[in-house]
Each structure stands twice: as structure tokens, then as C-alpha cells.
Write an enzyme that holds these catalytic residues in place. Structure first.
Site, PDB file in Angstrom:
ATOM      1  N   ASP A 293      77.989  42.681  25.494  1.00  0.00           N
ATOM      2  CA  ASP A 293      77.588  42.214  24.359  1.00  0.00           C
ATOM      3  C   ASP A 293      78.856  41.810  23.550  1.00  0.00           C
ATOM      4  O   ASP A 293      79.844  42.397  23.788  1.00  0.00           O
ATOM      5  CB  ASP A 293      76.900  43.239  23.326  1.00  0.00           C
ATOM      6  CG  ASP A 293      75.563  42.738  23.110  1.00  0.00           C
ATOM      7  OD1 ASP A 293      74.767  42.314  23.820  1.00  0.00           O
ATOM      8  OD2 ASP A 293      75.036  43.436  22.141  1.00  0.00           O
TER       9      ASP A 293
ATOM     10  N   TYR B  36      81.553  41.440  20.348  1.00  0.00           N
ATOM     11  CA  TYR B  36      81.773  42.585  19.134  1.00  0.00           C
ATOM     12  C   TYR B  36      80.860  41.991  18.032  1.00  0.00           C
ATOM     13  O   TYR B  36      80.802  40.945  17.771  1.00  0.00           O
ATOM     14  CB  TYR B  36      83.328  42.610  19.013  1.00  0.00           C
ATOM     15  CG  TYR B  36      84.012  43.069  20.105  1.00  0.00           C
ATOM     16  CD1 TYR B  36      83.957  44.333  20.310  1.00  0.00           C
ATOM     17  CD2 TYR B  36      84.948  42.263  20.872  1.00  0.00           C
ATOM     18  CE1 TYR B  36      84.863  44.784  21.349  1.00  0.00           C
ATOM     19  CE2 TYR B  36      85.890  43.076  21.244  1.00  0.00           C
ATOM     20  CZ  TYR B  36      85.792  44.233  21.954  1.00  0.00           C
ATOM     21  OH  TYR B  36      86.532  44.551  22.956  1.00  0.00           O
TER      22      TYR B  36
ATOM     23  N   HIS C 243      83.600  52.748  32.784  1.00  0.00           N
ATOM     24  CA  HIS C 243      83.974  51.612  31.578  1.00  0.00           C
ATOM     25  C   HIS C 243      84.862  52.140  30.811  1.00  0.00           C
ATOM     26  O   HIS C 243      85.335  53.328  30.987  1.00  0.00           O
ATOM     27  CB  HIS C 243      82.510  51.771  30.565  1.00  0.00           C
ATOM     28  CG  HIS C 243      82.645  50.607  29.661  1.00  0.00           C
ATOM     29  ND1 HIS C 243      83.237  50.577  28.417  1.00  0.00           N
ATOM     30  CD2 HIS C 243      82.093  49.408  29.732  1.00  0.00           C
ATOM     31  CE1 HIS C 243      83.067  49.651  27.983  1.00  0.00           C
ATOM     32  NE2 HIS C 243      82.361  48.709  28.622  1.00  0.00           N
TER      33      HIS C 243
ATOM     34  N   PHE D 154      85.541  41.540  25.923  1.00  0.00           N
ATOM     35  CA  PHE D 154      86.530  42.695  25.637  1.00  0.00           C
ATOM     36  C   PHE D 154      87.692  42.227  24.784  1.00  0.00           C
ATOM     37  O   PHE D 154      88.702  42.914  24.216  1.00  0.00           O
ATOM     38  CB  PHE D 154      87.329  43.291  26.848  1.00  0.00           C
ATOM     39  CG  PHE D 154      86.160  44.042  27.626  1.00  0.00           C
ATOM     40  CD1 PHE D 154      85.914  45.464  27.328  1.00  0.00           C
ATOM     41  CD2 PHE D 154      85.737  43.592  28.730  1.00  0.00           C
ATOM     42  CE1 PHE D 154      85.076  46.288  28.068  1.00  0.00           C
ATOM     43  CE2 PHE D 154      85.124  44.426  29.830  1.00  0.00           C
ATOM     44  CZ  PHE D 154      84.461  45.620  29.175  1.00  0.00           C
TER      45      PHE D 154
END
Length: 221
Positions: free
Chosen positions: A63, A65, A185, A76
Site C-alpha cells: 500500500d 504510505y 519484510h 517504500f
């Protein structure tokens, strides 16, 4: 919502599908009635900064931010001057450990995209301060189509699948034509359990690119 011609010629059929038209209607209504991220002109930033013909590496996020000033259309990545989110901080720590480079305070990953890294979130939009609010509206179908397109039409692409969500995408990637590198992750929860640090994905990518005669990436600027 502009998307570059290098991708458009491969996705024209998708743009005419009922699910995609429904998705665009939903996105237009959300941006009209609510604060959403990233800025509308940056929704397809990942594609516009990384041309299809230049693509070398795919990194899959989940998703955008959802806090003010962060999302810029690249997974990211945050805008320059924004404090590094925890996952991005851990990405840079692993980069430093792997390549011996200096830790970057600039979290804008545009310089990766411009070298051929597709920084693809599975969902390309989100309502402000509501994580996951635009999931299951059609974006996942679209981005899975993109991954399938890359798998079918490209060769020797390196897919970095970080965490359980991204790893599920392996089933739509032809591992005979492409390289798939998996790890935990970079979020603190996963990284602190030992599933992220030490994966050496950044040096592995450059080694594999050089093996097929491609220029290695400059990960930090």
C-alpha cells in the site's frame, strides 16, 4: 492520471476492461470527496519513471504510505526531506551492510526507478490516514496483470519479494526466465526477528545483472 506510452501500448486492453473502468470511477470519487495519497498526478509514478524497455528489477510493496507528505507513487519511497519510515530505514541499513555504502537520509527512491527498478505497490492509492482503504477495489487485479505482463514479455528481470504478501506473487512469475529473490519484510517486526537483515539482495541484484551483460545499479547517491 497519465501513464507513459512505453506501458500504455501493453496495457490498452486492460484499460478497456469493465473492472478497470469501475476502479477509475472509484478513484476519481475518492479523490474528489476525500484526501488521498499519493497526489493524483503521481499515481502511476512507478511506471512513468521506469520505462518498460528499461526495466531490470521489480520490487513489490503493498500500500502507499497514508500520512501527509509521504507517498510519491513508488513503493517504500518517500519525498525528499520526509523522515524515513521504519521499513525504509531498515532497507538502507541492509544496503549499508551489504555494500558498505553510507547511510542515506534521502528516502526518495526516484534514482532507483530511473535506473530500471519498478517500485510497484499492489494497491496504488489510499485514503489519508486509513491504511488499506483502497484494497480490493481492482488495483490488485491491475498490478497482477502488470507482473504477468513483465513475466511474459521480458527476460532476465529480477523480482525482489519481501514479506509474505509479496512472496505470493511468485506464482505469476516464470522462474525459468527470471530471477526471484525472497526474504522477510523490512518492517521492524520482521527485521528484528532475523528475517530481513543479511539477505544481501542489493549485491545479488548487481551480480546477476552483470552476469547477463547489464549495467549494475547505483543503489545510493
Amino acid at each position: 492520471m497519465y501513464i507513459s506510452n512505453s506501458w500504455k501500448i501493453h496495457l490498452n486492453e486492460t484499460f478497456n476492461k469493465p473492472y478497470y473502468k469501475s476502479l477509475m470511477k472509484f478513484v476519481d470519487e475518492e479523490y474528489e470527496n476525500h484526501k488521498c495519497f499519493p497526489a493524483k498526478e503521481n499515481i502511476f509514478n512507478a511506471f512513468n519513471l521506469c520505462a518498460f524497455e528499461d526495466l531490470k528489477v521489480v520490487i513489490i510493496g503493498q500500500d502507499p504510505y497514508h500520512d501527509d507528505g509521504q507517498a510519491n507513487g513508488l513503493c517504500f519511497s518517500v519525498n525528499e526531506g520526509v523522515a524515513l519510515p521504519p521499513s525504509l530505514k531498515n532497507i538502507f541499513k541492509e544496503l549499508e551492510n551489504d555494500l558498505g555504502t553510507c547511510f542515506s537520509k534521502n528516502g526518495n527512491l526516484e534514482h532507483w526507478a530511473k535506473q530500471g527498478v519498478l517500485l510497484l505497490n499492489a494497491t496504488l492509492t489510499v485514503r489519508a490516514h486509513q491504511a488499506g482503504s483502497h484494497q480490493k477495489k481492482g488495483w490488485e487485479t491491475f498490478t497482477d496483470t502488470v507482473i504477468q505482463l513483465i513475466s511474459d514479455k521480458k527476460e532476465n528481470v529480477i523480482f525482489l519479494l519481501w514479506g509474505g504478501f509479496a512472496k505470493k506473487k511468485a506464482k505469476i512469475i516464470d522462474s525459468k526466465k527470471h530471477t526471484i529473490l525472497c526474504s522477510g519484510h523490512p518492517s521492524p517486526l520482521s527485521a528484528n526477528r532475523g528475517y530481513w537483515f543479511g539477505n544481501k539482495h542489493f549485491s545479488s541484484v548487481n551480480f546477476r545483472l552483470e552476469q547477463v551483460g547489464l549495467k549494475p545499479l547505483v543503489w545510493l547517491v
